[in-house]
Every structure is written in C-alpha cells, then in structure tokens.
Design a protein around this motif. Structure first.
Motif, PDB file in Angstrom:
ATOM      1  N   ASP A  88      14.605 -42.116 -39.723  1.00 35.93           N
ATOM      2  CA  ASP A  88      14.265 -43.488 -40.113  1.00 35.93           C
ATOM      3  C   ASP A  88      15.473 -44.208 -40.717  1.00 35.93           C
ATOM      4  O   ASP A  88      15.394 -45.408 -41.011  1.00 35.93           O
ATOM      5  CB  ASP A  88      13.124 -43.497 -41.132  1.00 35.93           C
ATOM      6  CG  ASP A  88      11.815 -42.995 -40.552  1.00 35.93           C
ATOM      7  OD1 ASP A  88      11.086 -42.281 -41.276  1.00 35.93           O
ATOM      8  OD2 ASP A  88      11.524 -43.320 -39.379  1.00 35.93           O
ATOM      9  N   THR A  89      16.555 -43.493 -40.923  1.00 35.22           N
ATOM     10  CA  THR A  89      17.762 -44.095 -41.483  1.00 35.22           C
ATOM     11  C   THR A  89      18.268 -45.202 -40.572  1.00 35.22           C
ATOM     12  O   THR A  89      18.499 -44.993 -39.378  1.00 35.22           O
ATOM     13  CB  THR A  89      18.857 -43.034 -41.665  1.00 35.22           C
ATOM     14  OG1 THR A  89      18.428 -42.087 -42.652  1.00 35.22           O
ATOM     15  CG2 THR A  89      20.170 -43.668 -42.101  1.00 35.22           C
ATOM     16  N   ALA A  90      18.414 -46.400 -41.144  1.00 35.14           N
ATOM     17  CA  ALA A  90      18.825 -47.565 -40.366  1.00 35.14           C
ATOM     18  C   ALA A  90      18.931 -48.770 -41.294  1.00 35.14           C
ATOM     19  O   ALA A  90      18.504 -48.708 -42.450  1.00 35.14           O
ATOM     20  CB  ALA A  90      17.811 -47.861 -39.261  1.00 35.14           C
ATOM     21  N   VAL A  91      19.487 -49.840 -40.761  1.00 34.70           N
ATOM     22  CA  VAL A  91      19.383 -51.139 -41.427  1.00 34.70           C
ATOM     23  C   VAL A  91      18.099 -51.782 -40.911  1.00 34.70           C
ATOM     24  O   VAL A  91      17.894 -51.867 -39.694  1.00 34.70           O
ATOM     25  CB  VAL A  91      20.591 -52.037 -41.122  1.00 34.70           C
ATOM     26  CG1 VAL A  91      20.418 -53.396 -41.786  1.00 34.70           C
ATOM     27  CG2 VAL A  91      21.881 -51.370 -41.594  1.00 34.70           C
ATOM     28  N   TYR A  92      17.268 -52.200 -41.830  1.00 38.15           N
ATOM     29  CA  TYR A  92      15.985 -52.806 -41.478  1.00 38.15           C
ATOM     30  C   TYR A  92      16.102 -54.330 -41.626  1.00 38.15           C
ATOM     31  O   TYR A  92      16.524 -54.824 -42.678  1.00 38.15           O
ATOM     32  CB  TYR A  92      14.874 -52.254 -42.369  1.00 38.15           C
ATOM     33  CG  TYR A  92      14.457 -50.869 -41.947  1.00 38.15           C
ATOM     34  CD1 TYR A  92      15.294 -49.773 -42.162  1.00 38.15           C
ATOM     35  CD2 TYR A  92      13.241 -50.652 -41.305  1.00 38.15           C
ATOM     36  CE1 TYR A  92      14.929 -48.497 -41.754  1.00 38.15           C
ATOM     37  CE2 TYR A  92      12.862 -49.378 -40.895  1.00 38.15           C
ATOM     38  CZ  TYR A  92      13.713 -48.309 -41.124  1.00 38.15           C
ATOM     39  OH  TYR A  92      13.345 -47.041 -40.715  1.00 38.15           O
ATOM     40  N   TYR A  93      15.694 -55.026 -40.573  1.00 31.32           N
ATOM     41  CA  TYR A  93      15.784 -56.480 -40.535  1.00 31.32           C
ATOM     42  C   TYR A  93      14.408 -57.112 -40.464  1.00 31.32           C
ATOM     43  O   TYR A  93      13.537 -56.655 -39.706  1.00 31.32           O
ATOM     44  CB  TYR A  93      16.581 -56.939 -39.309  1.00 31.32           C
ATOM     45  CG  TYR A  93      18.027 -56.538 -39.304  1.00 31.32           C
ATOM     46  CD1 TYR A  93      18.433 -55.341 -38.706  1.00 31.32           C
ATOM     47  CD2 TYR A  93      18.996 -57.336 -39.901  1.00 31.32           C
ATOM     48  CE1 TYR A  93      19.764 -54.964 -38.691  1.00 31.32           C
ATOM     49  CE2 TYR A  93      20.333 -56.963 -39.887  1.00 31.32           C
ATOM     50  CZ  TYR A  93      20.707 -55.774 -39.285  1.00 31.32           C
ATOM     51  OH  TYR A  93      22.029 -55.406 -39.277  1.00 31.32           O
ATOM     52  N   CYS A  94      14.249 -58.171 -41.217  1.00 28.02           N
ATOM     53  CA  CYS A  94      13.060 -59.004 -41.140  1.00 28.02           C
ATOM     54  C   CYS A  94      13.347 -60.138 -40.157  1.00 28.02           C
ATOM     55  O   CYS A  94      14.485 -60.626 -40.089  1.00 28.02           O
ATOM     56  CB  CYS A  94      12.765 -59.559 -42.527  1.00 28.02           C
ATOM     57  SG  CYS A  94      11.464 -60.774 -42.613  1.00 28.02           S
TER      58      CYS A  94
END
Length: 122
Positions: A88-94
């Motif tokens: 799940d490691t990642a940059v999360y974007y809205c």
C-alpha cells in the motif's frame, strides 16, 4: 481557484490503520476520488464516491480494507485504510471532478491535490 488539500499520511507498520483526509475549497463536484502512485508505477484508482447518489466504488484489490466517505458539513472526503500492507506504500492523491458519471480513470477528474505519502513498513 479550486483547492484540494490532503493530510493524514505517514509512516506506519503493517497491520495498522490510517485515515486520509482531503479538504475541498468548494462543493460543486459530482465525484470525489482517491488514487495512489507507487514509485516507478502509474497512478491507479483506489476509491471514489458520487456526490449525487453517494454510491461508493473501489478497486477490487482494496475492497474490504479501504472505506471512502464524505462529510458535507466540512467539504471533506476521507479514506479509511485498515490492515495496511507494505504494497500500500504510495503517494495518495485526492481528486475531484464534474460532469461525466465515469469515476475510475484519472481523466475523469480535473482537480487534484498535492498528494500525501503513506509508507508501510513490514
């Protein structure tokens, strides 16, 4: 000018839970979504919520662990993540969009936040 501001990311251990928040500067969107991008990979759809019928939509691989919700009073959309895994490691974007009913593609959204890093250690 539309602004989406994410928060809530960080370094966590596998099995932990995390809640990401995204505050929007307005509420004229018909869909709000979360995407993520791991290092060296393309940005991928995670979850979305329709602001017209409040239906929720998830990537199959995260269904059951991720929950998207919205607080209309705060103009904020949340992504609750449980049982976190190293993958799940990642940059999360809205993201926010208007018009089309489609909501699983990056092209369906016109507005994006700056992203928040989630790192899951094993």
């Amino acid at each position: 000018q539309v602004r989406l501001v994410e928060s809530g990311g960080g370094l966590v251990q596998a099995g932990d839970s995390l809640r990401l928040s995204c505050a929007a500067s307005e509420r004229t969107f018909n869909k709000l979504g979360w995407f993520r991008q791991a290092a060296g990979k393309e940005r991928e759809f995670v979850a979305a919520i329709s602001t017209t019928d409040y239906s929720t939509h998830y990537q199959d691989s995260v269904n059951g662990r991720f929950t998207i919700s919205r607080d209309n009073t705060k103009n904020t959309v949340y992504l609750q993540i449980s049982s976190l895994k190293p993958e799940d490691t990642a940059v999360y974007y809205c993201a926010a969009g208007r018009g089309s009913i489609y909501l699983r593609r990056t092209a369906d959204y016109a507005y994006w936040g700056q992203g928040t890093q989630v790192t899951v250690s094993s």
